[in-house]
Design a protein around this motif. Structure first.
Motif, short mmCIF file in Angstrom:
data_model
loop_
_atom_site.label_atom_id
_atom_site.label_comp_id
_atom_site.label_asym_id
_atom_site.label_seq_id
_atom_site.Cartn_x
_atom_site.Cartn_y
_atom_site.Cartn_z
N GLY A 193 0.83 -1.22 0.01
CA GLY A 193 0.07 -0.04 0.06
C GLY A 193 0.84 1.27 0.23
O GLY A 193 0.28 2.24 0.20
N MET A 194 2.13 1.10 -0.22
CA MET A 194 2.97 2.30 -0.11
C MET A 194 2.79 3.32 -1.35
O MET A 194 2.20 3.21 -2.51
CB MET A 194 4.42 1.87 -0.26
N LEU A 195 2.67 4.55 -0.84
CA LEU A 195 2.54 5.75 -1.75
C LEU A 195 4.01 6.48 -1.73
O LEU A 195 4.86 6.46 -1.00
CB LEU A 195 1.60 6.84 -1.21
N LEU A 196 4.23 6.75 -3.24
CA LEU A 196 5.64 7.32 -3.51
C LEU A 196 5.59 8.75 -3.16
O LEU A 196 4.54 9.46 -3.44
CB LEU A 196 6.06 7.01 -4.97
N ARG A 197 6.89 9.37 -2.84
CA ARG A 197 6.91 10.75 -2.67
C ARG A 197 7.06 11.50 -4.29
O ARG A 197 6.94 12.72 -4.43
CB ARG A 197 8.23 11.21 -2.02
N SER A 198 7.49 10.68 -5.24
CA SER A 198 7.59 11.27 -6.49
C SER A 198 6.18 11.52 -7.15
O SER A 198 5.17 10.89 -6.72
CB SER A 198 8.40 10.01 -7.34
N THR A 199 6.22 12.52 -8.34
CA THR A 199 5.03 12.93 -8.95
C THR A 199 5.27 12.37 -10.35
O THR A 199 6.40 11.76 -10.71
CB THR A 199 4.94 14.24 -9.15
N CYS A 200 4.27 12.53 -11.20
CA CYS A 200 4.26 11.98 -12.47
C CYS A 200 5.58 12.59 -13.56
O CYS A 200 5.75 11.93 -14.49
CB CYS A 200 2.95 12.49 -13.49
N GLY B 195 15.74 -8.62 18.05
CA GLY B 195 14.56 -9.00 17.66
C GLY B 195 13.47 -7.74 17.79
O GLY B 195 12.44 -7.79 17.51
N ARG B 196 14.18 -6.73 18.50
CA ARG B 196 13.12 -5.30 18.74
C ARG B 196 13.61 -4.21 17.55
O ARG B 196 13.13 -3.13 17.73
CB ARG B 196 13.27 -4.93 19.86
N TYR B 197 14.38 -4.65 16.44
CA TYR B 197 14.57 -3.59 15.83
C TYR B 197 14.95 -4.23 14.41
O TYR B 197 15.14 -5.54 14.01
CB TYR B 197 15.93 -2.79 15.89
N GLY B 198 14.88 -3.50 13.07
CA GLY B 198 15.00 -4.23 11.87
C GLY B 198 15.23 -2.90 10.81
O GLY B 198 15.27 -1.77 11.02
N HIS B 199 15.57 -3.35 9.58
CA HIS B 199 15.91 -2.33 8.48
C HIS B 199 14.49 -2.39 7.67
O HIS B 199 13.95 -3.41 7.52
CB HIS B 199 17.01 -2.75 7.66
N THR B 200 14.46 -1.13 7.23
CA THR B 200 13.08 -1.26 6.32
C THR B 200 13.18 -1.84 5.15
O THR B 200 12.06 -2.25 4.41
CB THR B 200 13.24 0.39 5.64
N ARG B 201 14.35 -2.48 4.59
CA ARG B 201 14.26 -3.42 3.29
C ARG B 201 13.50 -4.47 3.78
O ARG B 201 12.89 -5.18 2.87
CB ARG B 201 15.80 -3.79 3.29
N ASP B 202 13.55 -5.12 4.99
CA ASP B 202 12.73 -6.40 5.47
C ASP B 202 11.52 -6.19 6.17
O ASP B 202 10.69 -6.91 6.25
CB ASP B 202 13.63 -7.04 6.36
N GLU B 203 11.11 -4.91 6.37
CA GLU B 203 9.49 -4.59 6.62
C GLU B 203 8.65 -4.35 5.67
O GLU B 203 8.76 -2.97 5.15
CB GLU B 203 9.85 -3.51 7.62
N VAL B 204 7.92 -5.32 5.29
CA VAL B 204 7.11 -5.23 4.34
C VAL B 204 5.65 -5.24 4.64
O VAL B 204 4.64 -4.60 4.40
CB VAL B 204 7.18 -6.31 3.13
N GLU B 205 5.42 -6.07 5.72
CA GLU B 205 4.14 -6.27 6.05
C GLU B 205 3.99 -5.52 7.77
O GLU B 205 4.93 -6.07 8.42
CB GLU B 205 3.65 -7.64 6.25
N PHE B 206 2.84 -4.80 7.92
CA PHE B 206 3.11 -4.03 9.04
C PHE B 206 1.97 -4.41 10.20
O PHE B 206 2.09 -3.90 11.14
CB PHE B 206 2.79 -2.52 8.61
N GLU B 207 1.29 -5.44 9.91
CA GLU B 207 0.29 -5.98 10.84
C GLU B 207 0.88 -6.05 12.18
O GLU B 207 0.18 -5.85 13.16
CB GLU B 207 -0.47 -7.28 10.25
#
Length: 244
Positions: free
Chosen positions: A107-114, A217-229
């Motif tokens: 569900g990510m939205l980009l900062r970039s425009t058209c 186990g209490r931290y991570g990198h955004t590369r691996d964080e795809v699901e946020f439930e």
């Protein structure tokens, strides 16, 4: 799979005339060097490795190219389009938009425009893509991940970009001032120039000083964080303010 019909030597390099991958756009062909018709965006006679529509065969370089592009994300695809427009004999290696498919939230939205399109000659732009859908830029902004992936796939088809979906496992400079690349399949490529457009997916970095004070186990990198439930109902600290 590629079915080789015959092998020929062109400009000192070994090439194979083959039928195209059936998964590729049937309108895409690589030009036969004996054909003097102009390919899209070309300014002179067609060369081996140059993109062209409508040829009967596909010419693939078995060993050597002028330019090797490593990575098939946005930058790699844009570089391949630029190389084709300049009639540069090139090869692009990588899974098309692989990082975007596997490591970015659905569900990510980009900062970039058209206006942040991929085409160096500003023909196959995001605006052109939306026009084909009878939509206006303001109707698709902010751009979603799914929309941008759709645009990238459309751009790849329009430009007839057909990456080799492998990894480059080794890259060395050679004594004759060229580069020698080994692919994950064991295939080898030599090139006069190399563009590395692999992104940061293979290089996640958590500073050691930060990791030392955080519980395992209490931290991570955004590369691996795809699901946020799993973060629902929890407090989360985000360190860093760029795209990630």
């Amino acid at each position: 799979m590629i079915r080789v019909s015959r092998v020929m030597v062109i400009d000192g390099g070994v090439h194979a005339l083959a039928t195209p991958n059936t998964d590729a756009d049937p309108a895409c062909r690589l030009a036969d060097p004996r054909d003097t018709r102009l390919a899209p965006g070309a300014t002179g006679p067609a060369r081996h490795g140059q993109l062209e529509r409508g040829s009967e065969d596909t010419l693939i370089s078995a060993r050597s190219v002028d330019l090797l592009i490593i990575g098939a994300g946005p930058y790699g695809l844009a570089m391949a389009a630029c190389a084709a427009d300049l009639s540069i004999d090139h090869k692009i290696v990588g899974e098309p938009m692989g990082f975007w498919h596997r490591h970015m939230p659905a569900g990510m939205l980009l900062r970039s425009t058209c206006d942040w399109h991929l085409d160096p000659v500003a023909v196959d732009t995001i605006v052109e893509y939306t026009a084909g859908q009878e939509r206006k830029p303001k109707e698709v902004e902010p751009l979603s991940r799914s929309f941008y992936l759709g645009y990238a796939a459309w751009f790849q088809r329009r430009k007839c970009i057909q990456p080799t979906a492998e990894l480059v496992t080794r890259l060395d400079a050679t004594p004759d001032r060229r580069f020698h690349a080994v692919l994950s399949s064991g295939d080898e490529i030599t090139a006069r120039r190399v563009v590395v457009a692999v992104g940061f997916g293979a290089f996640p970095h958590v500073p050691a000083s930060l990791a030392a004070i955080l519980p395992e186990g209490r931290y991570g990198h955004t590369r691996d964080e795809v699901e946020f439930e799993r973060f629902a109902g929890k407090r989360v600290l985000t360190i860093g303010g760029r795209q990630s």
